[in-house]
Scaffold this motif. Sequence first.
Motif, mmCIF file in Angstrom:
data_model
loop_
_atom_site.group_PDB
_atom_site.id
_atom_site.type_symbol
_atom_site.label_atom_id
_atom_site.label_comp_id
_atom_site.label_asym_id
_atom_site.label_seq_id
_atom_site.Cartn_x
_atom_site.Cartn_y
_atom_site.Cartn_z
ATOM 1 N N UNK A 653 0.811 -1.221 0.000
ATOM 2 C CA UNK A 653 0.000 0.000 0.000
ATOM 3 C C UNK A 653 0.839 1.265 0.000
ATOM 4 N N UNK A 654 1.889 1.275 0.798
ATOM 5 C CA UNK A 654 2.687 2.505 0.886
ATOM 6 C C UNK A 654 3.408 2.792 -0.427
ATOM 7 N N UNK A 655 3.869 1.761 -1.109
ATOM 8 C CA UNK A 655 4.564 1.948 -2.380
ATOM 9 C C UNK A 655 3.608 2.409 -3.483
ATOM 10 N N UNK A 656 2.338 1.991 -3.387
ATOM 11 C CA UNK A 656 1.374 2.280 -4.445
ATOM 12 C C UNK A 656 0.436 3.436 -4.107
ATOM 13 N N UNK A 657 0.511 3.942 -2.897
ATOM 14 C CA UNK A 657 -0.395 5.019 -2.495
ATOM 15 C C UNK A 657 -1.835 4.559 -2.406
ATOM 16 N N UNK A 658 -2.042 3.364 -1.842
ATOM 17 C CA UNK A 658 -3.392 2.799 -1.740
ATOM 18 C C UNK A 658 -4.092 3.313 -0.486
ATOM 19 N N UNK A 659 -5.336 3.741 -0.633
ATOM 20 C CA UNK A 659 -6.163 4.205 0.483
ATOM 21 C C UNK A 659 -7.599 3.737 0.272
ATOM 22 N N UNK A 660 -8.435 3.978 1.264
ATOM 23 C CA UNK A 660 -9.878 3.664 1.209
ATOM 24 C C UNK A 660 -10.103 2.239 0.728
ATOM 25 N N UNK A 661 -9.386 1.322 1.355
ATOM 26 C CA UNK A 661 -9.413 -0.088 0.948
ATOM 27 C C UNK A 661 -10.671 -0.759 1.499
ATOM 28 N N UNK A 662 -11.380 -1.473 0.646
ATOM 29 C CA UNK A 662 -12.559 -2.221 1.057
ATOM 30 C C UNK A 662 -12.627 -3.485 0.204
ATOM 31 N N UNK A 663 -13.351 -4.506 0.688
ATOM 32 C CA UNK A 663 -13.418 -5.743 -0.091
ATOM 33 C C UNK A 663 -14.739 -6.453 0.141
ATOM 34 N N UNK A 664 -15.127 -7.242 -0.848
ATOM 35 C CA UNK A 664 -16.261 -8.156 -0.742
ATOM 36 C C UNK A 664 -15.683 -9.544 -0.971
#
Length: 741
Positions: A653-664
């Motif tokens: 996540x930190x390398x890709x700038x991932x935020x607001x993560x959710x899953x089904x």
Amino acid sequence: MDVFSQYAPFIQDYIYSRGWGELRPIQTAAADLIFNTDNNVLLSAATASGKTEAAFFPILSVLEKDPPQSVGCLYIAPLKALINDQYERLTELCEGTEINIWRYHGDVSSSQKRKLMKHPSGVLQITPESLESLLLNKHADIPALFGDLRFVVIDELHSFLRSDRGGQTFCLLERLNRLAGVSPRRVGLSATIGDPKKTGQFLGQGSGHRTTIPQVASAPQKWRLSMEQFYKSGPQASEGTEPAAQAPLAPKSDQAPEMADPAMAYIFEHTRGKKCLVFTNSREECEAVCQILRQYCEVRGEPDRFMIHHGNLSSAVRQSAEEEMKDDSVNLTTCATATLELGIDVGQLERAFQIEAPFTVSGFLQRMGRTGRRNNPAEMWFVMREDYPESRAVFPSLIPWSLLQGIALVQLYLEERWVEPPKDHYLPYSLLYHQTMSILASGGEMAPSELAKKVLTLTYFKWVSQDDYKILLRHLIKIDHIQLLDNGHLIVGLAGERVVNNFKFYAVFQENEEFSVHAENVELGTVVKPPPVGEKVAIAGHVWVVEEIDRKRHQVYVHQVKGRIPAYFGDVAGEIHPKILQRMRRILAEDKQYPYLMKNAHVRLDETRQMAQHAGLPERQLISLGRKSYCFFPWTGSYAFLALERFIRLKCASRLGINKFDSVRPYYMQFTMDASEEDFYRVLKEEAAKNFDPLDLLYPKEVPYFDKYDDFLPEELVKKEFAESVLDLASMRECIESLPE
């Protein structure tokens, strides 16, 4: 005829009295192996193929010819109801002989149990929990009770392949062998075996006998299968379209009440005048469906024709439903969970309904196998339900996942005869605690080395290291579950006695414990077995993230977030194998139609394929939703998906700038990301190629309690079991390796 001549005279008379013209192939093959070899035998054949007779005709013949000096055959089944059912069948079969048939479970009277202990003989039918009770409380009687044990029959073997309950069963069998000084042969029975070789190895572990699996040509199976899809409200998918050519459209119901849920109205109408089962995937849904169908009867002024059967009901209520189902003169429908998917005799059922897709191919086959007895085809009607899409609904939420999953389950069996294999390479630390305490409580004071030898040599614990066992014992001494004596020996401690002396100790599966859910100062209600910290729970019409779990006070603290997940009140979603998700992906890619799809389902599948093609699925797995929002479709199983989720959040996540993560789970993940699609694939591959510790996939300060006795384990073993046994890292890596360069 050679096999028939080896049967005992009373078995031959039984066959003659029923007018059988010939033995079935499975019966001939089983008799040959049981009479003429010293091997274990795995009998895998379709429901109602005569497996029970195949096993017991030769076993009872052996016991009649050479009467044992103790219990001669131990029959283990997963349900008391199944034992009761088979008890009646075997008692009738052995009528007029010297072979006694005994039952031993919680509903059997003490007087019957005392008779068994005084005169051990014949066949003993038992659940794993009651066998645990015997070994724990009647330790000194085991040699007399089982000193001449010849056979162990394990019914519905598939139900023991992927759980600690199965591990417990095979640990108990090895312990019994040692205590009684016997080496009985094992006979496994199941209608749904996916990998016979692995299952044969599982059946034979610790038995001292090799396992033989007779190859019997089965008669062609005929199915009556349909699958229909319904929106819970609003216009249905096929309205205004031509009927699908592949399947006939059932007549529209005019009997259900106005404004009825279309799916429930469909079931209500097509159970009329028939004896049916309606399977659901949870107790909550089972209760809700039965209530709705009973309300329809009330509104229409009809007699109530619906019953209910699940594990949380009293034995009296369940037995009442079972007796009603056996009466072929009464046309009633029973709403049920997995409690009725096993081999209980439920009479001549005409039709089974399945609401939503089950989680496994095995479950699908077992449930459909409840019908189709007495030379009639097995018949199942899938009923898929989904909410009518909102105008602003995001693409992945528009996919009818249950419909795709149902098709995948059916196609995997039709095309490959594939069924889920046994689980291997497992670290069952909760069961390790349980068997340690059981062996110490039953055997009394012993040296640590003696205890370790008794426990770690049980085959099911072959992956547990001596170092890990030392960590466990030191922890149990520290919390007074085990006491260290001055002479260096061990006994059960005071805290341990409170656990072991409770009747709930016999079971390794989790009983329901309610936790109250709190958001700030407001109590929202109760849930059972809350998910770990950081995971979501649905209650009071909203979705919440778990902040803290107070296990002593049975309280859960949460904060509200947006989104939608299923409600969770104790029924744990089943594990879905990676192969099922991979077949779902192929369904989107191929253009074939399936002959069992009804009108709405046919249209929904066409719509979904067009929608997926427009979005780039299933070739592409990362789909842009605009404004840095993405949706990722891994197409892998439940525990690989869970591992991948954590891997992305903790490693990438930190390398890709991932935020607001959710899953089904286990279908897709949504998040915002600053990087490109190419960067996403590259970073996942780079991080997966690193030799990281599986424990890195746990969140800070997380101790993921999953199994019944995890509370009594040292935290490091709880974490290790979750990281190395629950999370499917091997399938996760395969998923990442298959991503585009």
